[in-house]
Design a protein around this motif. Sequence first.
Motif, short mmCIF file in Angstrom:
data_model
loop_
_atom_site.label_atom_id
_atom_site.label_comp_id
_atom_site.label_asym_id
_atom_site.label_seq_id
_atom_site.Cartn_x
_atom_site.Cartn_y
_atom_site.Cartn_z
N SER A 1 49.98 30.52 55.36
CA SER A 1 50.82 31.67 55.68
C SER A 1 52.26 31.23 55.85
N GLY A 2 53.17 31.91 55.16
CA GLY A 2 54.59 31.57 55.24
C GLY A 2 55.03 30.57 54.21
N GLU A 3 54.09 29.90 53.54
CA GLU A 3 54.43 28.94 52.50
C GLU A 3 54.52 29.66 51.15
N THR A 4 55.40 29.16 50.28
CA THR A 4 55.56 29.74 48.95
C THR A 4 55.26 28.70 47.89
N VAL A 5 54.32 29.00 47.02
CA VAL A 5 54.04 28.16 45.86
C VAL A 5 54.72 28.79 44.65
N ALA A 6 55.56 28.02 44.00
CA ALA A 6 56.25 28.52 42.80
C ALA A 6 55.50 28.08 41.55
N ILE A 7 55.44 28.97 40.59
CA ILE A 7 54.86 28.71 39.28
C ILE A 7 55.97 28.79 38.25
N VAL A 8 56.15 27.75 37.46
CA VAL A 8 57.18 27.75 36.42
C VAL A 8 56.50 27.83 35.06
N ASP A 9 56.87 28.83 34.28
CA ASP A 9 56.33 29.02 32.94
C ASP A 9 57.42 29.55 32.02
N ALA A 10 57.11 29.60 30.73
CA ALA A 10 58.06 30.14 29.76
C ALA A 10 57.70 31.58 29.40
N TYR A 11 58.71 32.36 29.12
CA TYR A 11 58.56 33.75 28.67
C TYR A 11 58.00 34.65 29.78
N ASP A 12 57.91 35.92 29.46
CA ASP A 12 57.52 36.91 30.47
C ASP A 12 56.09 37.39 30.26
N ASP A 13 55.40 37.58 31.37
CA ASP A 13 54.12 38.28 31.37
C ASP A 13 54.36 39.61 32.07
N PRO A 14 54.49 40.69 31.33
CA PRO A 14 54.82 41.98 31.95
C PRO A 14 53.71 42.52 32.84
N ASN A 15 52.49 42.02 32.67
CA ASN A 15 51.36 42.49 33.47
C ASN A 15 50.98 41.53 34.59
N ALA A 16 51.85 40.58 34.87
CA ALA A 16 51.50 39.51 35.82
C ALA A 16 51.06 40.06 37.18
N GLU A 17 51.83 40.96 37.75
CA GLU A 17 51.51 41.46 39.09
C GLU A 17 50.23 42.29 39.08
N ALA A 18 50.06 43.14 38.08
CA ALA A 18 48.86 43.98 38.01
C ALA A 18 47.61 43.13 37.79
N ASP A 19 47.71 42.11 36.93
CA ASP A 19 46.56 41.24 36.68
C ASP A 19 46.21 40.41 37.91
N LEU A 20 47.24 39.97 38.63
CA LEU A 20 47.01 39.25 39.87
C LEU A 20 46.25 40.12 40.86
N ALA A 21 46.62 41.39 40.92
CA ALA A 21 45.95 42.32 41.83
C ALA A 21 44.47 42.48 41.47
N THR A 22 44.17 42.52 40.18
CA THR A 22 42.78 42.64 39.74
C THR A 22 41.98 41.41 40.14
N TYR A 23 42.56 40.25 39.93
CA TYR A 23 41.88 39.00 40.30
C TYR A 23 41.59 38.96 41.80
N ARG A 24 42.58 39.25 42.60
CA ARG A 24 42.42 39.15 44.04
C ARG A 24 41.45 40.21 44.57
N SER A 25 41.46 41.38 43.97
CA SER A 25 40.52 42.42 44.38
C SER A 25 39.08 42.02 44.06
N GLN A 26 38.88 41.41 42.90
CA GLN A 26 37.54 40.98 42.49
C GLN A 26 36.92 40.05 43.52
N TYR A 27 37.74 39.17 44.09
CA TYR A 27 37.23 38.16 45.01
C TYR A 27 37.49 38.47 46.48
N GLY A 28 37.92 39.68 46.77
CA GLY A 28 38.10 40.09 48.15
C GLY A 28 39.26 39.43 48.85
#
Length: 454
Positions: free
Chosen positions: A139-166
């Motif tokens: 809690s309070g820590e930030t992990v940064a991910i560095v990649d190339a180009y844009d994923d326009p669905n990144a936030e929505a897909d992340l939400a699906t993943y996290r919802s699947q696993y509670g």
Amino acid sequence: MRTSNPNSPHIRGRWRRIGSAAVGATALVVAGLGTAAHASADTATSHKVSAKTIATQVAKAHVQYEKACAATPKKGYAACNALRVTGGTTAFMEKQAALKGIAPKTVKPNAASDSPTGYGPSDIQSAYGLTDAASSNGSGETVAIVDAYDDPNAEADLATYRSQYGLSDCTSDNGCFTKVGQTGSTTSLPSADSGWAGEISLDLDMVSATCPNCNILLVEAKSASDANLGTAVNEAVKLGAKFVSNSYGGSESSSDTSYDSKYYNHPGVAITASAGDEAYGAEYPAGSRYVTAVGGTALKTSSNSRGWTESVWKTSSTEGTGSGCSAYDAKPSWQTDSGCAKRMIADVSAVADPATGVSVYDSYGSDGTGWNTYGGTSASSPIIASVYALAGTPGSSDYPAQYPYAAAGTSALNDVTSGNNGTCSTSYFCTAKSGYDGPTGWGTPEGTSAFSAG
């Protein structure tokens, strides 16, 4: 699997077979499964299915996969180190089927599943002794991910993943998730790329799986050039991230030492870099003396006290975890192996074999959108960055790559002692052994203590 075009689209139809993906009856017995129990009520099979029968089914369904993004491009550019499973039976599917007493289903070529087919958060946390830390730390820590180009669905897909696993919500609205371009802008983002979108989903999901309480910062470089990716690393640090994962790499060059000082020399920040997916051989930025170079393993369930076993990930002579002695980068003072006069890769490792891969949700891929199983050292790098985050903020003047060396030979690391990623003149450069070796470094996490300043 290489191309000279850094903007090359997703490479299709080029599969690789993993000969070791088949799990024989002996492996099932080792896993404590032996003759399978009665099938669950939701299956059509109600009789016992022997381990031999299941093993036969598995043997007919070797894992097939393809490179997630453009293969290694021209000089001065990097490729992502992610591999997407397109067909066959993964270790997770074998495990689940054996527990139910049924033959495993298969992933169909170029078709995503409507449910996970790879390891999830509970598997990652169990395998690496992180269950307690993942529930209470980060809690309070930030992990940064560095990649190339844009994923326009990144936030929505992340939400699906996290919802699947509670897992709890991680959105821009609650401040948990932030996406920026390499200059820090939330609105001026690079062009979208379906191949790199899969890499981005893999990275985001592995942070979520390993450190559910961590905030996530996605920094998107405008291209896969070494300079733009390095600029994105600098921006991640500028924005306050103490943990930065880089799941990309390319051939070493004489320019690497200048890139070190420009982009990767950040005391007090744990920067991880994947060791590569092309088997034995050194890559950059894993070769930087300022980063933690992360190798890859094959991870399978076991009847041992840990419940898991690992070996070096190797698919073929050209595919598997990277390792080796850098041709250019100086050896850091804390690295003391005697066979390599310069920087040795890797430092530590985590799961990377696509046959024992992890579940990822991606809706922006050029094909196979939905639930996929991914592998590659693109998985192991964000896992290790997140373990650092669970362990707490690094010392302000430290290079955290040195932390596992202080814990070498202790129960804080799972020593990987079997397998190789090729042939080499100096055995430990490419072959696992007791203690330090190139493909797996000092091993995989067993809790967080090997990744802490303490």
